[in-house]
Scaffold this active site. Structure first.
Site, PDB file in Angstrom:
ATOM      1  N   GLY A  14       0.613  -1.262  -0.006  1.00  0.00           N
ATOM      2  CA  GLY A  14      -0.009   0.019   0.083  1.00  0.00           C
ATOM      3  C   GLY A  14       0.738   1.238   0.088  1.00  0.00           C
ATOM      4  O   GLY A  14       0.469   2.234   0.544  1.00  0.00           O
ATOM      5  N   ASN A  16       1.204   2.899  -2.642  1.00  0.00           N
ATOM      6  CA  ASN A  16       0.695   4.156  -3.362  1.00  0.00           C
ATOM      7  C   ASN A  16      -0.745   4.663  -2.756  1.00  0.00           C
ATOM      8  O   ASN A  16      -0.815   5.502  -2.874  1.00  0.00           O
ATOM      9  CB  ASN A  16       0.134   3.101  -4.780  1.00  0.00           C
ATOM     10  CG  ASN A  16       1.342   3.192  -5.793  1.00  0.00           C
ATOM     11  OD1 ASN A  16       1.820   4.048  -6.103  1.00  0.00           O
ATOM     12  ND2 ASN A  16       1.975   2.047  -6.031  1.00  0.00           N
ATOM     13  N   LEU A  95     -10.761  -6.926 -12.416  1.00  0.00           N
ATOM     14  CA  LEU A  95     -12.196  -6.594 -12.048  1.00  0.00           C
ATOM     15  C   LEU A  95     -13.038  -7.235 -13.179  1.00  0.00           C
ATOM     16  O   LEU A  95     -12.770  -7.090 -14.058  1.00  0.00           O
ATOM     17  CB  LEU A  95     -12.289  -4.885 -12.058  1.00  0.00           C
ATOM     18  CG  LEU A  95     -11.689  -4.207 -10.792  1.00  0.00           C
ATOM     19  CD1 LEU A  95     -11.947  -2.836 -11.056  1.00  0.00           C
ATOM     20  CD2 LEU A  95     -12.306  -4.949  -9.494  1.00  0.00           C
ATOM     21  N   HIS A 111       0.193   1.115 -13.122  1.00  0.00           N
ATOM     22  CA  HIS A 111       0.900  -0.047 -13.731  1.00  0.00           C
ATOM     23  C   HIS A 111       2.564   0.436 -13.626  1.00  0.00           C
ATOM     24  O   HIS A 111       2.858   1.393 -14.267  1.00  0.00           O
ATOM     25  CB  HIS A 111       0.394  -0.243 -15.054  1.00  0.00           C
ATOM     26  CG  HIS A 111       1.035  -1.455 -15.537  1.00  0.00           C
ATOM     27  ND1 HIS A 111       0.917  -2.752 -15.120  1.00  0.00           N
ATOM     28  CD2 HIS A 111       2.060  -1.557 -16.497  1.00  0.00           C
ATOM     29  CE1 HIS A 111       1.703  -3.605 -15.820  1.00  0.00           C
ATOM     30  NE2 HIS A 111       2.438  -3.070 -16.434  1.00  0.00           N
TER      31      HIS A 111
HETATM   32  C1  GAR Z   1       3.027  -1.117  -7.587  1.00  0.00           C
HETATM   33  O1  GAR Z   1       4.324  -1.307  -7.995  1.00  0.00           O
HETATM   34  C2  GAR Z   1       1.863  -0.971  -8.547  1.00  0.00           C
HETATM   35  O2  GAR Z   1       2.470  -0.437  -9.735  1.00  0.00           O
HETATM   36  C3  GAR Z   1       1.867  -2.689  -8.866  1.00  0.00           C
HETATM   37  O3  GAR Z   1       2.157  -3.236  -7.760  1.00  0.00           O
HETATM   38  C4  GAR Z   1       2.836  -2.540  -6.739  1.00  0.00           C
HETATM   39  C5  GAR Z   1       2.039  -2.234  -5.540  1.00  0.00           C
HETATM   40  O4  GAR Z   1       2.773  -1.625  -4.682  1.00  0.00           O
HETATM   41  N1  GAR Z   1       0.877  -2.721  -9.524  1.00  0.00           N
HETATM   42  C6  GAR Z   1       0.660  -3.719 -10.971  1.00  0.00           C
HETATM   43  O5  GAR Z   1       1.628  -4.304 -11.064  1.00  0.00           O
HETATM   44  C7  GAR Z   1      -0.751  -3.783 -11.310  1.00  0.00           C
HETATM   45  N2  GAR Z   1      -0.812  -4.480 -12.752  1.00  0.00           N
HETATM   46  P1  GAR Z   1       2.254  -0.815  -3.366  1.00  0.00           P
HETATM   47  O6  GAR Z   1       1.178  -2.058  -2.666  1.00  0.00           O
HETATM   48  O7  GAR Z   1       3.258  -0.462  -2.450  1.00  0.00           O
HETATM   49  O8  GAR Z   1       1.474   0.591  -3.640  1.00  0.00           O
END
Ligand code: GAR
Length: 209
Positions: A14, A16, A95, A111
């Protein structure tokens, strides 16, 4: 004007989500996070939400008996809470069509590559950076896009690049990309909250204030 209500969907750490929480608390994003939903139990992102007194809900396949039932409950929850924007912040499940249709151009995803490179089915998390490393690309980056029925195929809102040096490895590439994710995701949420994003023929126009 009342603030828009966001549901943030997560599957992991989490960071982001944290960037959005910080953006809201700093007054950068005119919105509120109504709920954080995780499809995994015990992930650190849930703790981040709890620390900020944000409602959380764990919606695993196991709790609901099947992915279909979980997704049905997810749609009902989003509707019940009058969610204006769904943010996929490291949500690593797909989804269903019903949710995508109900929230057309109201779901955004971050992404960790420059779409259309290293994107689509099977490209998520670390795998994206492994592919970029193995291909030897000299730049990578991150993309925020609206979600449609094609995995990572929706209208692109923002992209930002990072340089990849020969001495970089998968970890350092991931770190560089994550840093810019934390910039472009809050910015995209802000632009949405300000009503400045318009989708025209699968392209996104960003309106001046
Ligand atoms: C992030 O790097 C995001 O871009 C990726 O998962 C990670 C989550 O990090 N998402 C994908 O690959 C979607 N296809 P976080 O939980 O620290 O935000």
């Amino acid at each position: 004007m009342s603030k828009i209500k966001i549901a943030v969907l997560i599957s992991g750490g989490g960071s982001n989500l944290q960037a959005i929480i910080d953006g809201i608390n700093e007054g950068y994003i005119p919105a509120e996070i109504d709920i954080v939903i995780s499809n995994k139990e015990d992930v650190y992102g849930l703790k981040r939400a709890e620390k900020h007194n944000i409602d959380t809900k764990v919606m695993t396949k196991a709790i609901y008996g099947s992915i279909e039932k979980r997704n049905k409950a997810l749609l009902e929850l989003l509707k019940k809470r009058n969610i204006d924007l769904v943010v996929l912040a490291g949500y690593l499940a797909i989804l269903p069509t019903e949710i995508i249709k109900e929230y057309e151009n109201k779901i955004i995803n971050i992404h960790p590559s420059l779409i259309p490179s290293f994107a689509g089915d099977g490209f998520y998390g670390r795998r994206v950076h492994e592919s970029a490393f193995n291909r030897g690309v000299k730049i990578s980056g991150a993309t925020v896009h609206f979600v449609n029925e094609i995995t990572d195929g929706g209208p692109i809102i923002l992209q930002k690049t990072v340089d990849i040096d020969f001495d970089d490895d998968v970890e350092t590439i991931a770190k560089k990309v994550l840093e810019i994710e934390h910039k472009i995701l809050p910015l995209a949420v802000k632009l949405f909250a300000q009503g400045r994003l318009e989708v025209i023929n699968n392209r996104v126009k960003i309106h001046e204030k």
